[in-house]
Design an enzyme around this catalytic site. Structure first.
Site, PDB file in Angstrom:
ATOM      1  N   ASP A  52      19.380  19.196 -42.410  1.00 25.00           N
ATOM      2  CA  ASP A  52      19.207  20.501 -41.815  1.00 25.00           C
ATOM      3  C   ASP A  52      18.898  21.468 -42.956  1.00 25.00           C
ATOM      4  OD1 ASP A  52      19.578  22.645 -39.826  1.00 25.00           O
ATOM      5  OD2 ASP A  52      20.804  21.160 -38.769  1.00 25.00           O
ATOM      6  N   ASP A  70      16.401  25.323 -39.422  1.00 23.89           N
ATOM      7  CA  ASP A  70      17.273  26.116 -38.555  1.00 23.89           C
ATOM      8  C   ASP A  70      16.714  27.528 -38.336  1.00 23.89           C
ATOM      9  OD1 ASP A  70      20.042  26.420 -37.319  1.00 23.89           O
ATOM     10  OD2 ASP A  70      20.074  28.080 -38.762  1.00 23.89           O
ATOM     11  N   GLU A 104      13.414  24.461 -35.490  1.00 22.69           N
ATOM     12  CA  GLU A 104      14.184  24.923 -34.332  1.00 22.69           C
ATOM     13  C   GLU A 104      13.571  26.223 -33.844  1.00 22.69           C
ATOM     14  OE1 GLU A 104      18.532  26.442 -32.810  1.00 22.69           O
ATOM     15  OE2 GLU A 104      17.691  27.134 -34.693  1.00 22.69           O
ATOM     16  N   HIS A 118      23.769  20.232 -30.287  1.00 18.83           N
ATOM     17  CA  HIS A 118      25.130  20.740 -30.522  1.00 18.83           C
ATOM     18  C   HIS A 118      25.310  22.197 -30.116  1.00 18.83           C
ATOM     19  CE1 HIS A 118      22.659  22.124 -33.740  1.00 18.83           C
ATOM     20  NE2 HIS A 118      23.611  22.922 -34.177  1.00 18.83           N
ATOM     21  N   ASP A 119      24.250  22.815 -29.574  1.00 20.89           N
ATOM     22  CA  ASP A 119      24.330  24.221 -29.167  1.00 20.89           C
ATOM     23  C   ASP A 119      24.275  24.409 -27.657  1.00 20.89           C
ATOM     24  OD1 ASP A 119      24.334  25.201 -31.815  1.00 20.89           O
ATOM     25  OD2 ASP A 119      22.139  25.155 -31.903  1.00 20.89           O
TER      26      ASP A 119
END
Ligand code: NOJ
Length: 527
Positions: free
Chosen positions: A103, A205, A269, A330-331
């Site tokens: 990430d 990210d 993302e 994970h969000d």
């Protein structure tokens, strides 16, 4: 390998698996997952048949946002292990033919990062311009109306110098100033550091926020927003996100990745509407390899809606753009909770038979669902900063369920987040032994996708859609595969004339395939 398949890069043919490291595998008995834990489970991932793992942040961090607040971009947080552990993980992964993606968090650092500590120390510090500092409004308030994704104003007044700094997320996550040549250069060096170490690519990210309007104009208010909705949606983020200048940076990321033997992968993302999302492939495909497509997460589950989404996305993609699909991360609430356990099997067939690179979020392959977190165990800051909206992300971050032992084979002590109450029956070990389990379905689908070039790299064509059914074909040369998905909870006959010349090869029920009829919540693959 089919001739046409050779023309495709590993990440086009491949499947990506997201690991949320805190919750994957704890090797040292502290209740939190770590890098040696991931290494210990690589054989499982190789058996599953995925091609790459993306690991959410493992860098030194105060963990205000569980690692998305980075205090040192070129190290490993002791909670997760050491740089040596990471090197060993990468070597062990490569031995098994698995690539490793990290990430990359370019939009913001932690407020504990030495760069920010210096930046906030005085107005004339050399690193002052590395972050975004502005004078208060004449009335003493924040410089403009930009709001934080995590609630409240995106500006924090710093008493040391009486200026505000900008944070698109938590106040502990000050945004870097990408218009500062020095900060910009330092952040590109971060990419080089990891690429030199053999990392195969990055998931970038919060990309849409990286460059903001240089005049700091107010974001327009969204007239559609009403009280009680996520306050971030009260603005149209015209000036604070998705700026045209961002493309220059994206092109730079790509050029840098490409300078490493051409097989490193850049994923971004980007929560953006499709027409904006595809812009990030860049002119002539010189931007991101894969701007993450989250629209399966954002679209209400139903045959017509999903079929419409696939049509819109396919039609919008330029020829040089490779599609991709995601069911969860994970969000966001887990797919099994959004669509229900029965439809989650249909969703798995959809994800693994659409045209484009699939990303699987850890636990999806065993049908993990969201877990209710008792108030005293809540960890995610968002659950506190935006209470009552159901936006807390702990439910989808609970530990991986490996077996039926006391802590699900995840840890030897109580884990940092509670385990799902059904882990004793819903776990990797039991599903490996169960021929009709979700895990068996994932394995079969992945195996088929790998063995069938029409599925991995073939074209996409919608065949039929109604309120309940969505049917499409994947074709390569003379080879044709058809996928028929029943989104309803009732039996449905295949429409007359559809797939008559084909033979069913796989049902999501993993039993005898009943030709011509789709049972409730069934997906069929025909060939
Ligand atoms: C997106 C990440 O996926 C999320 O977990 C994080 O909180 C924000 N970006 C901020 O870094």
């Amino acid at each position: 390998m089919h001739a046409n398949e050779k023309d495709h890069a590993w990440w086009q043919r491949g499947i990506i698996y997201q690991i949320y490291p805190r919750s994957f595998m704890d090797s040292n008995g502290d209740g939190t997952g770590d890098l040696p834990g991931i290494t210990a489970r690589l054989d499982y991932l190789a058996r599953l048949g995925v091609d790459a793992i993306w690991i959410s942040p493992i860098f030194p961090s105060p963990m205000a946002d569980f690692g998305y607040d980075v205090a040192n971009y070129t190290g490993v947080d002791p909670l997760f292990g050491s740089l040596d552990d990471l090197d060993q993980l990468v070597e062990a992964a490569h031995q098994r033919g698995l690539r490793v993606l990290l990430d990359y968090v370019p939009n913001h650092t932690s407020d504990a990062h030495p760069w920010f500590v210096e930046s906030r120390s005085s107005r004339d510090n050399l690193r002052r311009e590395w972050y975004i500092w502005r004078d208060p409004n004449p009335d003493g308030g924040p410089p403009n109306n930009w709001v934080s994704v995590f609630g409240g104003s995106a500006w924090e007044l710093d008493p040391t110098t009486d200026q505000y700094y900008y944070h698109a997320y938590l106040r502990e996550q000050p945004d870097l100033n990408w218009r500062s040549p020095a900060a910009h250069a330092a952040m590109l060096d971060v990419l080089r550091f990891w690429l030199d170490r053999g990392i195969d690519g990055f998931r970038i990210d919060a990309l849409r926020q990286v460059i903001k309007d240089d005049q700091f104009r107010d974001d327009p208010l969204d007239p559609a927003w009403t009280e009680g909705q996520d306050p971030y949606l009260s603005r149209v983020h015209l000036h604070s996100t998705d700026r045209p200048e961002l493309m220059d940076i994206v092109h730079e990321f790509r050029a840098l990745a490409d300078s490493y033997n051409g097989d490193r992968l850049m994923i971004g993302e980007l929560y953006l509407p499709i027409e904006r999302l595809i812009a990030y492939y860049g002119a002539d495909g010189q931007g991101l390899h894969l701007p993450f497509n989250f629209h399966l997460i954002l679209t209400a589950w139903g045959a017509r809606r999903v079929a419409g989404l696939v049509e819109t996305y396919e039609a919008a993609l330029p020829v040089y753009a490779w599609p991709n699909w995601v069911l969860g991360n994970h969000d966001r609430p887990r797919v099994a909770s959004r669509v229900g356990a029965a439809q989650a099997r249909v969703a798995a067939m959809l994800l693994l038979t659409l045209r484009g690179t699939p990303t699987v979020y850890q636990g999806e392959e065993i049908g993990m669902h969201d877990v209710d977190i008792p108030p005293e165990m809540i960890q995610d800051p968002v659950a506190h900063s935006l209470p009552g909206l159901g936006l807390g992300r702990d439910p989808e971050r609970t530990p991986m369920q490996w077996d039926a032992s006391e802590f699900a084979g995840f840890s030897s002590v109580p884990p940092w987040l509670p385990l799902a109450d059904d882990f004793a029956t819903a776990n990797v070990q039991s599903q490996e032994a169960e021929p009709k389990s979700m895990l068996s379905l994932y394995r079969r689908l992945i195996e088929l996708r790998r063995a069938t070039p029409a599925l991995s790299v073939g074209s996409y064509r919608q065949v039929y859609v109604d309120d309940d059914l969505f049917i499409y074909a994947r074709e390569l040369g003379s080879r044709r595969v058809m996928v028929a998905l029943n989104f309803s909870h009732g039996e449905r006959a295949l429409p007359a004339g559809v797939g008559e010349e084909l033979r069913p090869v796989l049902s999501t029920h993993l039993d005898e395939v009943d030709r011509g009829v789709l049972r409730a919540n069934e997906g069929l693959l025909l060939e």
